[in-house]
Design a protein around this motif. Structure first.
Motif, PDB file in Angstrom:
ATOM      1  N   GLN A   1       0.876  -1.183   0.000  1.00 42.10           N
ATOM      2  CA  GLN A   1       0.000   0.000   0.000  1.00 42.10           C
ATOM      3  C   GLN A   1       0.904   1.221   0.000  1.00 42.10           C
ATOM      4  O   GLN A   1       1.806   1.348   0.833  1.00 42.10           O
ATOM      5  N   ASP A   2       0.670   2.117  -0.944  1.00 39.79           N
ATOM      6  CA  ASP A   2       1.373   3.398  -1.017  1.00 39.79           C
ATOM      7  C   ASP A   2       0.310   4.479  -1.033  1.00 39.79           C
ATOM      8  O   ASP A   2      -0.308   4.739  -2.075  1.00 39.79           O
ATOM      9  N   LYS A   3       0.070   5.060   0.134  1.00 43.68           N
ATOM     10  CA  LYS A   3      -1.026   6.022   0.311  1.00 43.68           C
ATOM     11  C   LYS A   3      -2.343   5.365  -0.111  1.00 43.68           C
ATOM     12  O   LYS A   3      -2.742   4.380   0.474  1.00 43.68           O
ATOM     13  N   ASP A   4      -3.013   5.878  -1.143  1.00 46.05           N
ATOM     14  CA  ASP A   4      -4.291   5.310  -1.580  1.00 46.05           C
ATOM     15  C   ASP A   4      -4.132   4.168  -2.590  1.00 46.05           C
ATOM     16  O   ASP A   4      -5.116   3.552  -2.965  1.00 46.05           O
ATOM     17  N   TYR A   5      -2.934   3.929  -3.047  1.00 50.77           N
ATOM     18  CA  TYR A   5      -2.706   2.942  -4.103  1.00 50.77           C
ATOM     19  C   TYR A   5      -2.344   1.569  -3.553  1.00 50.77           C
ATOM     20  O   TYR A   5      -1.566   1.455  -2.605  1.00 50.77           O
ATOM     21  N   ILE A   6      -2.889   0.546  -4.188  1.00 55.28           N
ATOM     22  CA  ILE A   6      -2.399  -0.809  -3.988  1.00 55.28           C
ATOM     23  C   ILE A   6      -1.379  -1.033  -5.102  1.00 55.28           C
ATOM     24  O   ILE A   6      -1.662  -0.815  -6.278  1.00 55.28           O
ATOM     25  N   VAL A   7      -0.178  -1.426  -4.688  1.00 48.30           N
ATOM     26  CA  VAL A   7       0.931  -1.549  -5.626  1.00 48.30           C
ATOM     27  C   VAL A   7       1.323  -3.022  -5.752  1.00 48.30           C
ATOM     28  O   VAL A   7       1.619  -3.681  -4.757  1.00 48.30           O
ATOM     29  N   PHE A   8       1.291  -3.508  -6.978  1.00 48.08           N
ATOM     30  CA  PHE A   8       1.693  -4.880  -7.275  1.00 48.08           C
ATOM     31  C   PHE A   8       3.122  -4.820  -7.805  1.00 48.08           C
ATOM     32  O   PHE A   8       3.383  -4.172  -8.819  1.00 48.08           O
ATOM     33  N   VAL A   9       4.025  -5.459  -7.077  1.00 46.69           N
ATOM     34  CA  VAL A   9       5.454  -5.316  -7.362  1.00 46.69           C
ATOM     35  C   VAL A   9       6.048  -6.635  -7.836  1.00 46.69           C
ATOM     36  O   VAL A   9       5.945  -7.660  -7.154  1.00 46.69           O
ATOM     37  N   GLU A  10       6.669  -6.583  -8.987  1.00 46.15           N
ATOM     38  CA  GLU A  10       7.455  -7.710  -9.496  1.00 46.15           C
ATOM     39  C   GLU A  10       8.916  -7.385  -9.199  1.00 46.15           C
ATOM     40  O   GLU A  10       9.405  -6.302  -9.535  1.00 46.15           O
ATOM     41  N   VAL A  11       9.601  -8.300  -8.532  1.00 49.90           N
ATOM     42  CA  VAL A  11      11.003  -8.106  -8.182  1.00 49.90           C
ATOM     43  C   VAL A  11      11.849  -8.930  -9.132  1.00 49.90           C
ATOM     44  O   VAL A  11      11.611 -10.134  -9.315  1.00 49.90           O
ATOM     45  N   LYS A  12      12.829  -8.302  -9.731  1.00 55.09           N
ATOM     46  CA  LYS A  12      13.760  -8.995 -10.624  1.00 55.09           C
ATOM     47  C   LYS A  12      15.175  -8.739 -10.116  1.00 55.09           C
ATOM     48  O   LYS A  12      15.608  -7.597  -9.986  1.00 55.09           O
TER      49      LYS A  12
END
Length: 118
Positions: free
Chosen positions: A42-53
């Motif tokens: 969660q970044d403030k109001d955003y749900i953030v989907f993170v792909e790590v490479k």
């Protein structure tokens, strides 16, 4: 070092980076039958989907270059399932990539979105 170990260490580095940047970690390695997402935050109001490479070197290119259109589509489908499952279908979201190259973090916000891929 084997690629799985590099990947696990890269995800841990990414989680710590996100926490220090003020993100709240909601899930790690969320998976269902459509696919898997490394980190959901969660970044403030955003749900953030993170792909790590993660990479130890650039012999095979930059880490982000390994994300194909098919892989990005799979992540988006998995994210849509997550939003439905958590009843957050109207939440603003974005898709980020975190590259971890020899321990250094490069956070690429809004790396792609649904309109780029369909």
């Amino acid at each position: 070092m084997n690629t799985r170990k590099v990947g696990i260490e890269g995800e841990s580095v990414a989680v710590e980076y996100l926490k220090k940047s003020g993100y709240k970690i909601l899930e790690r390695n969320f998976s269902n039958r459509t696919g898997e997402i490394d980190i959901i935050a969660q970044d403030k109001d955003y749900i953030v989907f993170v792909e790590v490479k993660s990479r130890e070197n650039t012999k095979y290119g930059m880490p982000i270059e390994s994300i194909t259109i098919q892989k990005a589509r799979k992540i988006i489908r998995t994210a849509e399932c997550y939003l439905l499952y958590k009843k957050k279908g109207n939440s603003p979201c974005r898709f980020d990539v975190i590259e971890v190259l020899r321990g250094e973090v490069n956070h690429i916000k809004n790396a792609y979105d649904k309109s780029d891929l369909y």
